[in-house]
Design a protein around this motif. Sequence first.
Motif, short mmCIF file in Angstrom:
data_model
loop_
_atom_site.label_atom_id
_atom_site.label_comp_id
_atom_site.label_asym_id
_atom_site.label_seq_id
_atom_site.Cartn_x
_atom_site.Cartn_y
_atom_site.Cartn_z
N ASP A 198 0.62 -1.04 -0.38
CA ASP A 198 0.22 0.18 0.08
C ASP A 198 0.74 1.65 0.07
O ASP A 198 2.25 1.34 0.62
N ALA B 80 1.38 5.30 1.53
CA ALA B 80 1.62 6.31 2.51
C ALA B 80 2.06 7.90 1.73
O ALA B 80 2.30 7.69 1.18
N CYS C 17 4.77 0.79 0.40
CA CYS C 17 4.87 -0.02 2.08
C CYS C 17 4.60 -1.40 1.25
O CYS C 17 3.43 -1.97 0.99
N CYS D 159 8.66 -4.95 7.47
CA CYS D 159 8.39 -4.58 6.07
C CYS D 159 10.38 -4.26 5.43
O CYS D 159 11.47 -4.55 5.92
N MET E 38 10.42 -0.07 1.97
CA MET E 38 9.82 2.03 1.32
C MET E 38 10.56 2.41 0.55
O MET E 38 11.63 2.98 0.87
N GLU F 170 -1.78 -1.82 6.29
CA GLU F 170 -2.94 -0.46 6.72
C GLU F 170 -2.56 -0.32 8.52
O GLU F 170 -2.36 0.32 8.70
N ILE G 90 0.84 1.01 8.11
CA ILE G 90 1.48 2.60 7.99
C ILE G 90 0.76 3.46 9.06
O ILE G 90 1.35 4.68 9.20
N ARG H 276 2.86 6.35 10.42
CA ARG H 276 2.20 7.64 10.90
C ARG H 276 2.57 8.06 12.26
O ARG H 276 2.77 8.93 11.78
#
Length: 252
Positions: free
Chosen positions: A73, A75, A89, A98, A101, A168, A171, A175
Amino acid sequence: MRQNHLTSKTTTITRQRSTCALVGLARLDDKKVYRIYRDEGLAVRKRQRHRRATGTRRPIALPHGLNQRWSLDFASDAFSNGRRFRILCVVDDFSRECLTMVADTSISGARMARELDTVCRWRQRPAMIVSDNGTEMTSKAIRAWVDENKVDWHYITPGKPQQNAFAESFIGRLRDECLNETLFLNLAHARDVLSRWRIDYNTTRPHSSLGGMTPSAWATQTRLHANWCPEDLQDTSPKIKDLKREVSTFNW
């Protein structure tokens, strides 16, 4: 003269694809306009709907091994000057690692395919990738990449981001812990901060769903004990306790 004027006006409107104006013109004399429209061989071209990429949309089971399923997804954030940038990501749903990125002001489907190839060079190719229905994910470049690499690409139901829960969730942490706490000066600064945060996330921060282990530690013990699953965290047998004790002594 009026006939020629009507013919010229009908032709001009049709070439401009103005259906509403053509309907308004037909109110003058619908039979005459229709006859001219037919005799001149005119047609208002229909707009073709965007063709979505073909992918599965069935419910998917939880993975039980590394590289069985990745989630993907985007960001987004902004530099101090207000210019926005995006972050691609990629997460392994089993280990919560992860994998990459990628930050840039624009990321196309072709660029995404190249980044996936980069990850696959040091990591085994996944059996499945989960994503939403964004234009990059449904692009021709991604469809070609899927066909070439024989990967099952699963598109979530439009409007239901919870079906891409692993990405989700990641992320959301990104964030809260990084993007909202950092004022990015430029692209180089953003890439440096994100790289250091990814290393910390994978190797230092414990994950509750992994029994307090870090994603990298969980991936390493999975390679050592291939038959271990997440359900074993609830197992209190002596064998599982010994495995946990053995993993905890490694120097990650």
